[in-house]
Design an enzyme around this catalytic site. Structure first.
Site, PDB file in Angstrom:
ATOM      1  N   TYR A  31       0.861  -1.190   0.000  1.00  0.00           N
ATOM      2  CA  TYR A  31       0.000   0.000   0.000  1.00  0.00           C
ATOM      3  C   TYR A  31       0.900   1.243   0.000  1.00  0.00           C
ATOM      4  O   TYR A  31       1.267   1.742   1.067  1.00  0.00           O
ATOM      5  CB  TYR A  31      -0.891   0.019   1.234  1.00  0.00           C
ATOM      6  CG  TYR A  31      -1.813  -1.166   1.394  1.00  0.00           C
ATOM      7  CD1 TYR A  31      -2.938  -1.315   0.587  1.00  0.00           C
ATOM      8  CD2 TYR A  31      -1.579  -2.126   2.381  1.00  0.00           C
ATOM      9  CE1 TYR A  31      -3.801  -2.389   0.758  1.00  0.00           C
ATOM     10  CE2 TYR A  31      -2.434  -3.206   2.554  1.00  0.00           C
ATOM     11  CZ  TYR A  31      -3.540  -3.337   1.740  1.00  0.00           C
ATOM     12  OH  TYR A  31      -4.387  -4.396   1.908  1.00  0.00           O
ATOM     13  N   TRP A  37      -8.642   5.901   6.412  1.00  0.00           N
ATOM     14  CA  TRP A  37      -8.784   5.584   7.834  1.00  0.00           C
ATOM     15  C   TRP A  37      -7.504   4.994   8.405  1.00  0.00           C
ATOM     16  O   TRP A  37      -7.217   5.173   9.584  1.00  0.00           O
ATOM     17  CB  TRP A  37     -10.037   4.769   8.129  1.00  0.00           C
ATOM     18  CG  TRP A  37     -10.162   3.364   7.606  1.00  0.00           C
ATOM     19  CD1 TRP A  37      -9.597   2.805   6.518  1.00  0.00           C
ATOM     20  CD2 TRP A  37     -10.991   2.348   8.191  1.00  0.00           C
ATOM     21  NE1 TRP A  37     -10.011   1.496   6.370  1.00  0.00           N
ATOM     22  CE2 TRP A  37     -10.872   1.199   7.371  1.00  0.00           C
ATOM     23  CE3 TRP A  37     -11.837   2.296   9.298  1.00  0.00           C
ATOM     24  CZ2 TRP A  37     -11.553   0.002   7.645  1.00  0.00           C
ATOM     25  CZ3 TRP A  37     -12.522   1.110   9.563  1.00  0.00           C
ATOM     26  CH2 TRP A  37     -12.372  -0.014   8.752  1.00  0.00           C
ATOM     27  N   ASP A  38      -6.681   4.346   7.568  1.00  0.00           N
ATOM     28  CA  ASP A  38      -5.351   3.935   8.024  1.00  0.00           C
ATOM     29  C   ASP A  38      -4.577   5.143   8.554  1.00  0.00           C
ATOM     30  O   ASP A  38      -3.894   5.070   9.584  1.00  0.00           O
ATOM     31  CB  ASP A  38      -4.546   3.329   6.876  1.00  0.00           C
ATOM     32  CG  ASP A  38      -5.148   2.071   6.287  1.00  0.00           C
ATOM     33  OD1 ASP A  38      -4.569   0.988   6.486  1.00  0.00           O
ATOM     34  OD2 ASP A  38      -6.187   2.175   5.610  1.00  0.00           O
ATOM     35  N   GLN A 103     -13.973   6.512   2.834  1.00  0.00           N
ATOM     36  CA  GLN A 103     -13.785   5.413   3.767  1.00  0.00           C
ATOM     37  C   GLN A 103     -14.396   5.788   5.112  1.00  0.00           C
ATOM     38  O   GLN A 103     -14.786   6.939   5.324  1.00  0.00           O
ATOM     39  CB  GLN A 103     -12.290   5.060   3.925  1.00  0.00           C
ATOM     40  CG  GLN A 103     -11.852   3.920   3.040  1.00  0.00           C
ATOM     41  CD  GLN A 103     -10.456   3.403   3.341  1.00  0.00           C
ATOM     42  OE1 GLN A 103      -9.604   4.109   3.871  1.00  0.00           O
ATOM     43  NE2 GLN A 103     -10.205   2.151   2.991  1.00  0.00           N
ATOM     44  N   ASP A 161     -13.149  -4.960   2.294  1.00  0.00           N
ATOM     45  CA  ASP A 161     -13.266  -5.151   0.851  1.00  0.00           C
ATOM     46  C   ASP A 161     -14.090  -6.367   0.427  1.00  0.00           C
ATOM     47  O   ASP A 161     -14.971  -6.266  -0.421  1.00  0.00           O
ATOM     48  CB  ASP A 161     -11.880  -5.276   0.222  1.00  0.00           C
ATOM     49  CG  ASP A 161     -10.997  -4.066   0.467  1.00  0.00           C
ATOM     50  OD1 ASP A 161     -11.333  -3.251   1.347  1.00  0.00           O
ATOM     51  OD2 ASP A 161      -9.976  -3.943  -0.207  1.00  0.00           O
ATOM     52  N   ARG A 194      -6.194 -12.927  -0.050  1.00  0.00           N
ATOM     53  CA  ARG A 194      -6.716 -11.710  -0.669  1.00  0.00           C
ATOM     54  C   ARG A 194      -8.073 -11.972  -1.324  1.00  0.00           C
ATOM     55  O   ARG A 194      -8.475 -13.126  -1.496  1.00  0.00           O
ATOM     56  CB  ARG A 194      -5.734 -11.187  -1.723  1.00  0.00           C
ATOM     57  CG  ARG A 194      -4.307 -11.041  -1.234  1.00  0.00           C
ATOM     58  CD  ARG A 194      -4.174 -10.083  -0.065  1.00  0.00           C
ATOM     59  NE  ARG A 194      -4.448  -8.705  -0.450  1.00  0.00           N
ATOM     60  CZ  ARG A 194      -4.418  -7.665   0.404  1.00  0.00           C
ATOM     61  NH1 ARG A 194      -4.145  -7.862   1.667  1.00  0.00           N
ATOM     62  NH2 ARG A 194      -4.674  -6.454  -0.021  1.00  0.00           N
ATOM     63  N   TRP A 342     -11.250 -10.158   4.852  1.00  0.00           N
ATOM     64  CA  TRP A 342     -12.370  -9.819   5.737  1.00  0.00           C
ATOM     65  C   TRP A 342     -13.398 -10.947   5.842  1.00  0.00           C
ATOM     66  O   TRP A 342     -14.549 -10.695   6.178  1.00  0.00           O
ATOM     67  CB  TRP A 342     -13.027  -8.528   5.256  1.00  0.00           C
ATOM     68  CG  TRP A 342     -12.138  -7.343   5.485  1.00  0.00           C
ATOM     69  CD1 TRP A 342     -11.252  -6.796   4.605  1.00  0.00           C
ATOM     70  CD2 TRP A 342     -12.017  -6.569   6.675  1.00  0.00           C
ATOM     71  NE1 TRP A 342     -10.600  -5.741   5.179  1.00  0.00           N
ATOM     72  CE2 TRP A 342     -11.049  -5.567   6.445  1.00  0.00           C
ATOM     73  CE3 TRP A 342     -12.650  -6.626   7.930  1.00  0.00           C
ATOM     74  CZ2 TRP A 342     -10.685  -4.628   7.408  1.00  0.00           C
ATOM     75  CZ3 TRP A 342     -12.294  -5.691   8.890  1.00  0.00           C
ATOM     76  CH2 TRP A 342     -11.328  -4.711   8.632  1.00  0.00           C
ATOM     77  N   GLU A 385      -0.850  -7.143   9.215  1.00  0.00           N
ATOM     78  CA  GLU A 385      -2.099  -6.474   8.815  1.00  0.00           C
ATOM     79  C   GLU A 385      -3.301  -7.134   9.479  1.00  0.00           C
ATOM     80  O   GLU A 385      -4.203  -6.460   9.978  1.00  0.00           O
ATOM     81  CB  GLU A 385      -2.235  -6.539   7.293  1.00  0.00           C
ATOM     82  CG  GLU A 385      -3.435  -5.806   6.733  1.00  0.00           C
ATOM     83  CD  GLU A 385      -3.500  -5.845   5.217  1.00  0.00           C
ATOM     84  OE1 GLU A 385      -4.411  -5.196   4.655  1.00  0.00           O
ATOM     85  OE2 GLU A 385      -2.654  -6.520   4.580  1.00  0.00           O
TER      86      GLU A 385
END
Length: 418
Positions: A31, A37-38, A103, A161, A194, A342, A385
């Protein structure tokens, strides 16, 4: 890995290593830009040891705000060859090259926390940031509501995501004309961690749709087939609006509009209650169908100031079923996948918000247990992460900004001793 004081130093070093001079990338390589928001989580982490740098992070994020109030989910401050989809694919016209979606707006909540840590220093920053944050909230309230709940118009906008909340909506999209593309994420991380190509084709199709419509909110409202009322967005905007109202009081600013938003969002939150599974759930705003997901976003209800003993029962059952909580999907759900983004993994920043809400609603035992469990996860398995809830195996990107940030601000014994 070592004592919590050595981990505190390691977390600080991760934030410094991911600092690009005014903004922080989530992790190097995977990234390479400023994610919305990160970045605000990064500011929260910086606030524990470098307060000026914390404020700088949020000011830099706000420089990308569009005229309509939207703050994009990615700001492309500099070129990074090979990242897809880059600014040329999004085709946006903001003050900084950016994506065309937003976001979850955690900013007002963390601005309040950082301000209250040092009101004397923070006052000038608050005076500059209050109106941009209010304008951003107003954009959500103008363009993203369904029955008072906040909708997302792209899975990336939610921050979750590939959550199962979007599955039914995604299945109705035919990603015709997407063409060939090369993903950045699967060149850095195993593809089994992913989103699938099925998902990614639809992500890109939605980006292409937005570009074709010029990112015009009114046109997107008419034509975009992806519009899902999201627990993440609804609970976070509700919480952030409560904090924005408190900041209005600090500044002596009118809060009537904000109070109206809070009332609307409380009604919207109630509309996300899926009585079939006794849980807050994602709801397709076009069909009205619930996703049937008990996700970590469902447990943000307390963070939003909404009491729910039924959600507490879910939390007890789910956390008892795995070594580390809170998994991003109920492990008994057939869609559960322990390492796929997620659809199962544990995310420390979600735990932070869930734990904060539990503590504020009086569930101190559960809040302390979650903080301790998260601290054990990070101390044993590092600043990844996300993590496999069954055994803590680290997944996704390594040396991750927001995992380091929440260690410093919430999970570390140093943070809890304050």
């Amino acid at each position: 890995m070592g004592s919590h004081t050595s981990l505190d130093r390691e977390a600080q070093n991760i934030l410094r290593q991911n600092d690009r001079g005014g903004y922080t990338v989530p992790t190097d390589g995977l990234y390479p830009y400023q994610w919305n928001w990160d970045s605000v989580f990064a500011a929260l982490g910086f606030s524990t040891f470098d307060l000026p740098r914390a404020w700088q992070e949020i000011h830099t994020l706000i420089t990308g705000q569009w005229d309509n109030g939207m703050v994009p989910h990615i700001l492309f401050h500099q070129d990074n060859e090979g990242y897809y989809p880059g600014p040329e694919i999004w085709g946006c016209n903001g003050p900084i090259p950016s994506s065309g979606i937003s976001q979850p707006p955690v900013a007002a909540t963390f601005v309040r926390r950082i301000y209250e840590g040092d009101p004397e220093t923070g006052r000038a920053h608050l005076e500059k940031l209050f109106k941009p944050m209010q304008d951003w909230h107003r954009w959500f309230m103008t363009w993203r509501l369904d029955r008072g709940a906040v909708c997302v118009t792209h899975p990336w906008e939610s921050g979750r995501d590939n959550a199962p909340d979007w599955d039914g909506t995604m299945e109705r999209i035919d990603p015709v004309g997407v063409g060939e593309y090369k993903r950045r994420d699967t060149s850095h991380v195993s593809s089994d961690m992913r989103p699938t190509k099925f998902d990614y084709d639809r992500y890109i199709w939605l980006v292409q749709l937005g570009r074709r419509l010029g990112w015009d909110d009114a046109k997107l409202l008419e034509e975009n087939p992806f519009r899902v009322a999201d627990p993440t967005m609804t609970f976070i905007l509700l919480r952030a609006s409560r904090d924005l109202a408190a900041l209005a009081d600090v500044l002596g600013a009118p809060r009537d509009e904000i109070d109206g938003w809070i009332s609307t969002l409380e009604t919207g939150a109630a509309s996300l209650w899926n009585d079939k599974i006794k849980c807050f759930d994602g709801r397709d705003a076009i069909t009205g169908d619930f996703s049937g997901s008990i996700s970590n976003a469902s447990f943000l209800c307390w963070y939003a100031g909404i009491h729910s003993d039924e959600m507490l029962a879910h939390l007890h059952r789910i956390t008892a079923s795995c070594a580390y909580g809170v998994p991003s999907l109920d492990p008994r759900d057939p869609r559960f996948d322990a390492k796929r983004y997620w659809r199962g993994p544990v995310w420390g920043m979600m735990n932070t918000m869930i734990g904060t809400g539990l503590a504020e609603m009086g569930y101190r035992k559960e809040a302390d247990a979650l903080a301790t469990n998260t601290a054990d996860l990070i101390s044993r398995h590092g600043f990844a992460e996300y993590f496999d809830p069954s055994d803590g195996t680290p997944a996704g990107g390594g040396v991750f900004t927001w995992t380091a940030a929440i260690w410093l601000a919430w999970a570390s014994p140093s943070a809890r001793a304050v």
